[in-house]
Design an enzyme around this catalytic site. Structure first.
Site, PDB file in Angstrom:
ATOM      1  N   ASN A  12      10.825 -14.718  16.227  1.00 39.79           N
ATOM      2  CA  ASN A  12       9.977 -14.770  14.884  1.00 39.79           C
ATOM      3  C   ASN A  12       9.146 -15.856  14.884  1.00 39.79           C
ATOM      4  O   ASN A  12       9.687 -17.184  14.722  1.00 39.79           O
ATOM      5  CB  ASN A  12      10.827 -14.554  13.777  1.00 39.79           C
ATOM      6  CG  ASN A  12      10.251 -14.389  12.595  1.00 39.79           C
ATOM      7  OD1 ASN A  12       9.125 -14.661  12.359  1.00 39.79           O
ATOM      8  ND2 ASN A  12      11.045 -13.713  11.682  1.00 39.79           N
ATOM      9  N   THR A  68       1.323 -11.565   8.737  1.00 42.52           N
ATOM     10  CA  THR A  68       1.509 -12.939   8.298  1.00 42.52           C
ATOM     11  C   THR A  68       2.376 -13.690   9.211  1.00 42.52           C
ATOM     12  O   THR A  68       2.263 -14.984   9.422  1.00 42.52           O
ATOM     13  CB  THR A  68       2.285 -12.770   6.884  1.00 42.52           C
ATOM     14  OG1 THR A  68       1.274 -12.143   5.889  1.00 42.52           O
ATOM     15  CG2 THR A  68       2.475 -14.245   6.295  1.00 42.52           C
ATOM     16  N   ASP A  98       9.799  -4.114   7.709  1.00 42.44           N
ATOM     17  CA  ASP A  98       8.472  -4.022   8.405  1.00 42.44           C
ATOM     18  C   ASP A  98       8.189  -3.985   9.823  1.00 42.44           C
ATOM     19  O   ASP A  98       7.576  -3.095  10.323  1.00 42.44           O
ATOM     20  CB  ASP A  98       7.293  -4.492   7.545  1.00 42.44           C
ATOM     21  CG  ASP A  98       7.670  -6.178   7.393  1.00 42.44           C
ATOM     22  OD1 ASP A  98       8.440  -6.532   8.170  1.00 42.44           O
ATOM     23  OD2 ASP A  98       6.923  -6.614   6.734  1.00 42.44           O
ATOM     24  N   GLY A 102      -1.994  -6.112  11.450  1.00 43.05           N
ATOM     25  CA  GLY A 102      -3.541  -6.760  10.907  1.00 43.05           C
ATOM     26  C   GLY A 102      -4.289  -7.673  11.767  1.00 43.05           C
ATOM     27  O   GLY A 102      -5.301  -7.467  12.275  1.00 43.05           O
ATOM     28  N   ARG A 106       0.769  -1.084  -0.073  1.00 44.59           N
ATOM     29  CA  ARG A 106       0.182   0.149  -0.007  1.00 44.59           C
ATOM     30  C   ARG A 106       0.917   1.354   0.157  1.00 44.59           C
ATOM     31  O   ARG A 106       2.095   1.458   0.630  1.00 44.59           O
ATOM     32  CB  ARG A 106      -0.977  -0.116   1.189  1.00 44.59           C
ATOM     33  CG  ARG A 106       0.136   0.068   2.629  1.00 44.59           C
ATOM     34  CD  ARG A 106      -0.988  -0.701   3.596  1.00 44.59           C
ATOM     35  NE  ARG A 106      -1.199  -2.074   3.464  1.00 44.59           N
ATOM     36  CZ  ARG A 106      -0.222  -2.957   3.643  1.00 44.59           C
ATOM     37  NH1 ARG A 106       0.680  -2.852   4.134  1.00 44.59           N
ATOM     38  NH2 ARG A 106      -0.810  -4.033   3.372  1.00 44.59           N
TER      39      ARG A 106
END
Length: 483
Positions: free
Chosen positions: A294, A257, A235, A401, A15
């Site tokens: 992670n 994700t 990110d 998200g 985006r």
């Protein structure tokens, strides 16, 4: 008034978000959104990097259509993947995705030659087969020898736009090739891969001015005249900058994700306990370190939806999941079998069968299983983090998200026994914009930026409550024993 554009590209979508600071509040407007993904070509799963560049130009043209002639721009993407640049500055091949199977057994093979403890002491980075270190270990020698430079994805995009090659530090740290003590690419590690350190661009801190968008792009596309700032290009690093945290005893969870759960520290921790638990010390913005694990994230749920031909929205999947008792089935979300199976639904069912559990059949049961398992994993990692750092964690900030998944947030609060704050969902783009604004002198510091974020966006709150944590933990231990 200055206008800022965050180019924020994740593994599944990208985006361009326009931002400005008005009366000490951030105002955002999504200008352009596009899909991202890899396709199988030439024997590997590859990113459509040229298409990503086209989407960026489309987005910038939309910015100019708003009457904006000048702007500041920053780029963040996922980590570890890279583009090989030839002697004439050309891309030698489309980049291969970290989900490609070429690195299977690469960690085992490299660490049989070079001890794990030695690599961890040098880099402080978690061992994962997707790390750049192992990708380069299995890279085609001919391509590597022809490459003049190795650029990570956001650095490559910045290079295409400006012609300037850099290696931004927050993303470079994810390669598992930076030396914690020397703050440089580790020559010893690279020599073991037969790679000259000169193949990497100069290390550059987040918040550094990169350059202007090249004239050729201004002539080819109807876009604003942009000053590009090297932000926290990984990110997750941008998401942590965009976390509305205050105080000291807090942890973050960048939920997308992937799930990246950790703490922001002033110094790395690469001791034996951190090594044993496979924690990572990724570099953060402004002299910080992201001490984190992670682990798997919403990828599993995304794949369940895909296997169901997207018949249900994610909100509908969560609603269906609420009809079933939690923790009826538990899976190890970090098991490598869930990284990229041919059929995620079949893989979950097989796992439950192999571990002596009832098999989830409906979309609601499958989603319930995954969200419960993710929340359990988060709580377990927070427990380990407290032990390793010696710091009591009182608050967890969930951004990205996944902060929109109320069920997952509430389960996490209950299992972890701490307050959970959720949002903003666009923390990565916000962190990207904040670093640009600090560079331009509109925001004083990261701390000041976080205060502005708290005042600009609605943050959800989830209270801890009674839950059978020890009992569920014991059941999970038994499930792991089957493996």
């Amino acid at each position: 008034m200055k206008h800022y554009v965050a180019v924020d590209i994740g593994a599944s979508s990208g985006r361009l978000i326009l931002g400005k600071l008005v009366n000490e509040k951030l105002q955002l407007e999504e200008i352009h959104r596009f899909k991202n993904g890899f396709t199988y070509r030439d024997g590997h799963e590859r990113w459509e990097i040229d298409q990503l560049m086209q989407e960026i130009f489309i987005g910038l043209e939309k910015v100019k259509q708003l009457g904006i002639l000048e702007c500041v721009l920053g780029i963040d993407t996922w980590g570890v993947d890279y583009v090989l640049i030839g002697a004439s500055g050309e891309k030698l091949a489309d980049p291969i995705s970290y989900r490609d199977k070429r690195t299977l057994n690469a960690v085992q093979n490299l660490t049989s030659e070079y001890p794990r403890e030695y690599i961890y002491k040098k880099t402080g980075i978690q061992f994962m087969e997707l790390n750049t270190l192992y990708q380069l270990y299995v890279e085609e020698r001919d391509l590597l020898e022809r490459a003049e430079k190795i650029l990570l994805i956001p650095d490559y995009i910045g290079y295409v736009l400006t012609g300037v090659k850099v290696a931004e530090t927050t993303n470079s740290s994810t390669t598992q090739m930076l030396n914690l003590r020397e703050q440089l690419f580790d020559k010893d590690l690279l020599s073991h891969l037969n790679i000259d350190v000169e193949k990497f661009a100069p290390l550059t801190d987040a918040g550094t001015y990169l350059g202007k968008v090249k004239e050729e792009w201004l002539e080819e596309y109807d876009i604003p005249n942009c000053d590009v700032v090297t932000v926290a290009t990984h990110d997750t690093a941008s998401a942590v900058v965009g976390t509305p945290a205050e105080g000291e005893n807090w942890a973050f969870l960048s939920s997308g994700t992937w799930s990246l759960i950790g703490m922001e520290l002033s110094a790395p921790i690469n001791n034996e306990a951190a090594f044993k638990e496979n924690y990572t010390n990724e570099w953060g913005a402004y002299g910080t370190y992201r001490f984190l694990k992670n682990i798997m994230g919403l990828w599993i749920v995304q794949e369940i939806a895909r296997m169901d031909d997207y018949k249900h929205s994610f909100a509908e999947m969560a609603e269906e999941a609420s009809n079933y008792p939690y923790f009826k089935q538990i899976i190890n979300v970090n098991d490598a079998r869930f990284n990229n199976p041919e059929n995620m639904v079949d893989e979950i069912k097989l796992y439950c069968q192999e571990t002596g559990q009832t098999i989830p059949e409906t979309i609601g049961e499958l989603t319930n299983c995954v969200y419960g398992s993710l929340a359990l994993y988060y709580a377990l990692e927070l427990e380990k983090m407290t032990e390793i750092t010696g710091k009591k964690i009182e608050k967890l900030y969930i951004v990205g998200g996944g902060s929109n998944v109320a069920m997952l947030n509430q389960l996490t609060a209950k299992l972890a026994g701490i307050e959970v704050f959720a949002g903003p969902s666009e923390a990565t783009a916000i962190g990207n914009l904040v670093v640009q604004m600090i560079n331009q002198g509109e925001i004083e510091s990261m701390r000041a930026g976080r205060k502005i974020i708290r005042n600009s966006f609605e943050i959800g709150e989830f209270s801890c409550g009674d839950v059978r944590f020890e009992e569920i933990k014991e059941r999970f231990t038994k499930v792991l024993e089957f493996n």
